[in-house]
Design a protein around this motif. Sequence first.
Motif, PDB file in Angstrom:
ATOM      1  N   ASN A   1      38.138  47.495  36.340  1.00  0.00           N
ATOM      2  CA  ASN A   1      39.243  46.283  36.631  1.00  0.00           C
ATOM      3  C   ASN A   1      40.285  46.447  35.401  1.00  0.00           C
ATOM      4  O   ASN A   1      40.120  46.613  34.222  1.00  0.00           O
ATOM      5  CB  ASN A   1      38.750  45.104  36.812  1.00  0.00           C
TER       6      ASN A   1
ATOM      7  N   ARG B   1      42.230  40.439  42.740  1.00  0.00           N
ATOM      8  CA  ARG B   1      42.135  42.077  42.488  1.00  0.00           C
ATOM      9  C   ARG B   1      40.624  42.346  41.799  1.00  0.00           C
ATOM     10  O   ARG B   1      40.009  43.102  42.352  1.00  0.00           O
ATOM     11  CB  ARG B   1      42.987  42.377  41.574  1.00  0.00           C
TER      12      ARG B   1
ATOM     13  N   LYS C   1      46.320  36.485  40.970  1.00  0.00           N
ATOM     14  CA  LYS C   1      46.563  37.692  41.326  1.00  0.00           C
ATOM     15  C   LYS C   1      45.488  38.593  40.530  1.00  0.00           C
ATOM     16  O   LYS C   1      44.765  39.351  41.598  1.00  0.00           O
ATOM     17  CB  LYS C   1      47.762  38.258  40.616  1.00  0.00           C
TER      18      LYS C   1
END
Length: 156
Positions: free
Chosen positions: A84, A120, A116
Amino acid sequence: MEQVKIYKISLYPILALMFTGGIMFFSFCFMSLTDILLNIFISFVGLFFSFVFLGYSFYLLRKRREGKGFYWDDEGIVIDLHGNKVYWDEIESIQYSDVRGMKSTVIYPHYTNHEKIRIRRKKWMPTTAHSIDWFYIEKPKELHKNLMKTWEEKKH
């Protein structure tokens, strides 16, 4: 695109978790022979903790063998072993942190980007800071120094 240097997981935490956490708990659970009920309870607790520590150490060893680690590229910084990223335009600051001897590099995204990043990463709650603990990295000072240098270049 520049060559990406991956900072791998150090063998020290893997071995520490494996031997002190896993094997020591496993051996302690069979040392108490005074009371049957107490011995059974200690054995189950010891086995549980030994499997947790051994499992996490094997997880870290597998990630190290796969070549996973922490790095950054033109897009952003990889903040965990799942790959990530926090993108450069989402970052407000990067700082060194030393809280009670646990040194880390902390990445603070701007508050408008928390949601955000949460979506994600597929997390339930947003995180205000992302910490890369130095305990897990092979060359943590080099990582921090080079990351700060890159961050200064990206900021301007």
